[in-house]
Design an enzyme around this catalytic site. Sequence first.
Site, PDB file in Angstrom:
ATOM      1  N   ASN B 204       0.866  -1.130   0.002  1.00 55.00           N
ATOM      2  CA  ASN B 204      -0.020  -0.044  -0.060  1.00 55.00           C
ATOM      3  C   ASN B 204       0.803   1.120  -0.026  1.00 55.00           C
ATOM      4  OD1 ASN B 204       0.954   0.005   2.602  1.00 55.00           O
ATOM      5  ND2 ASN B 204      -0.810   0.094   3.575  1.00 55.00           N
ATOM      6  N   MET B 386      -5.873   4.952  -3.568  1.00 54.99           N
ATOM      7  CA  MET B 386      -5.501   5.655  -4.549  1.00 54.99           C
ATOM      8  C   MET B 386      -6.403   6.206  -5.348  1.00 54.99           C
ATOM      9  SD  MET B 386      -4.191   2.591  -6.981  1.00 54.99           S
ATOM     10  CE  MET B 386      -5.506   1.257  -7.493  1.00 54.99           C
ATOM     11  N   HIS B 408      -4.775   7.030  10.953  1.00 53.12           N
ATOM     12  CA  HIS B 408      -3.630   7.002   9.960  1.00 53.12           C
ATOM     13  C   HIS B 408      -3.986   6.765   8.623  1.00 53.12           C
ATOM     14  CE1 HIS B 408      -3.528   2.777   9.399  1.00 53.12           C
ATOM     15  NE2 HIS B 408      -2.458   2.618   8.769  1.00 53.12           N
ATOM     16  N   GLY B 411      -7.848   1.692   6.106  1.00 51.15           N
ATOM     17  CA  GLY B 411      -7.805   0.425   6.417  1.00 51.15           C
ATOM     18  C   GLY B 411      -8.356  -0.549   5.346  1.00 51.15           C
ATOM     19  N   LYS B 484       2.328   3.705  -7.855  1.00 51.64           N
ATOM     20  CA  LYS B 484       2.063   2.661  -6.890  1.00 51.64           C
ATOM     21  C   LYS B 484       3.158   1.549  -6.782  1.00 51.64           C
ATOM     22  CE  LYS B 484       0.354  -1.100  -6.498  1.00 51.64           C
ATOM     23  NZ  LYS B 484       1.152  -1.569  -5.155  1.00 51.64           N
TER      24      LYS B 484
END
Lengths: 143, 485
Positions: B204, B386, B408, B411, B484
Amino acid sequence: MPYEYLDDIATADVAFKVWADSLEDLFQQAAEAMMKVIVERMDRVDAKEEREIVLEDDSQEMLLFQFLQEFIYYKDAENLILKLSSIHLEHKGDVYGLKGILAGEVLDPQRHRFQVDIKAVTIHQFYLRQTDHGWECLVVVDV
Amino acid sequence: MSISKQLKRISETVWEIPQDFSPGMRVPGRILATERIIQGMEDAVVKQVSNVAKLPGIVDYAYCMPDGHWGYGFPIGGVAAMDTGDGVISPGGIGFDINCGMRLVVTNLTWDETKPSLKMLVDQLFKKVPSGVGGEGFVKISKNEFRKVVERGARWCVDQGYGWQEDLERTEECGCMRGAKSADVSEKALNRGFKQIGTLGSGNHYLEIQVAKPENIYDQELARAFGITVPNQVVVMFHCGSRGFGHQVATDYLQTLLKVMKSKYHLPIHDRELSCAPFQSPEGKAYFSAMKCAVNMAFANRQVILHRIREVFAEVFGRSAQDLGMHQVYDVAHNIAKIERHQVDGQERELLVHRKGATRAFGPGMAGLPEKYQKTGQPVIIGGSMETGSYLLAGVNSGSKTFYSTAHGSGRVMSRSKARKIFNGKTLLKELRDRGIYINTASYSGLAEEAGAAYKNIDDVTEATELAGLSKRVARFVPVGNIKG
């Protein structure tokens, strides 16, 4: 298939279960199942380089844990995608030993079809056990 | 399946796991979330928070942030403060990717000015910031020099010319945790990490070009203070950590502590991923020092990536990074343990605060914030998927209830293999390009795994942090270009 990826154990990561008749086979299949998380085409990884590993631990389970970590180590330290080429397991007193040759080559992201990196082998729900039919383990890797 | 039946609702946004939920809990647990988020939370979170509540020396509550989900040992979103005298330190409360974190840099460019160069920017960034596996950073140093990097963090980078002095002030801990001794890390960790400075990694982790649209500014004044001053301003955000080095440090000490936990310190093992040792023990001290090395490696990693971003923008626009106003807003860690002073039951105490998938969010006026942010509170950077966008928030004084910690990220809600079955990387890439998000990736299947639908709604998460009084929304950014890993 000697191994299966499990969807419901770690949503953000990858879990797999491995079955084998012998402990040696189980180590081999577990390594392959794990490395196939990183590259799709393990069949295209040629044995161009070899690395020797010597490990010991007071439990077989943690020996497997250490063994799998070696592959993650060489992936970062030398960019090597390795398979197990030969293995010798022994049991001396309280200690389980492993001598192995890992063989493979430097990662070629296109040819080997890079998928996702593995950060670490985790100990979450991790087990190695002998069953009526042979050996079985469950591994969860952090990606 | 809802977890709310197991919880006692204390207020709109506070859900308690009573101390008698499971034998051995030393404190109750508390999940900060809206009802909507609680309804979607996994059962495992409650169990994991209750396990954390059993750790020796824990004070107040074992907390879980609104983006909480299942993790190794601690849940992701877990926050726990231990007494530094009789408490423990646990690698499971920090995570395998030590100092995984976020950095945000602004430009003075608008989206209109950037649009024609977007493809070139993304493709250049993709080249200059290696991602995936095997990408070596451009900083070529010996293993011995790398020891200095892990002891000095982002400071080492700025001394080498990879960054500006002001970057350090705008980084948590000024980019270097003191007391990091490279003697406490293994050769293996050094070998895994010394070629990886300036690399993004995989999973991620990402680097994104984003736009601050006027309708997505929640607080004009704070946005201005953080450097968001022009309508449709272009910013760059990235998410990565300490790479193989930190992963090895975590792996090494997970095993070391597991070996001594029961035999030497007679601590019960509730979950092997929650291995721990007394903070003041030789093993606990060694892990804390090694963790700091990994924290510093991550700060250095993000510092070098920032340097490369500035180089790419300067090259593409033919103007210097200074001229393009490429100031760093802030750099925050979301997998870390730190010694901080907090009020507990009216008394100030020195605590070891574990934040795992949780961000420090200091309120206005707190020590540890640079002069620039004394009035505003700490900038908090929260990454979404993204496709959906990311947030800039600010720490608030009411954050004291969670030792000034907030969420943060969003998830995951869908497993990686399921996402791969549903989405095709190449098709997704094309669809996103049609929608105006230009992506370059090291892995198509990896891209499919990161599809927006695989994640929780980031808007819900940030709203919950505001309702719970943990942090305040400042701006939401929409992605236009993405690399990515």
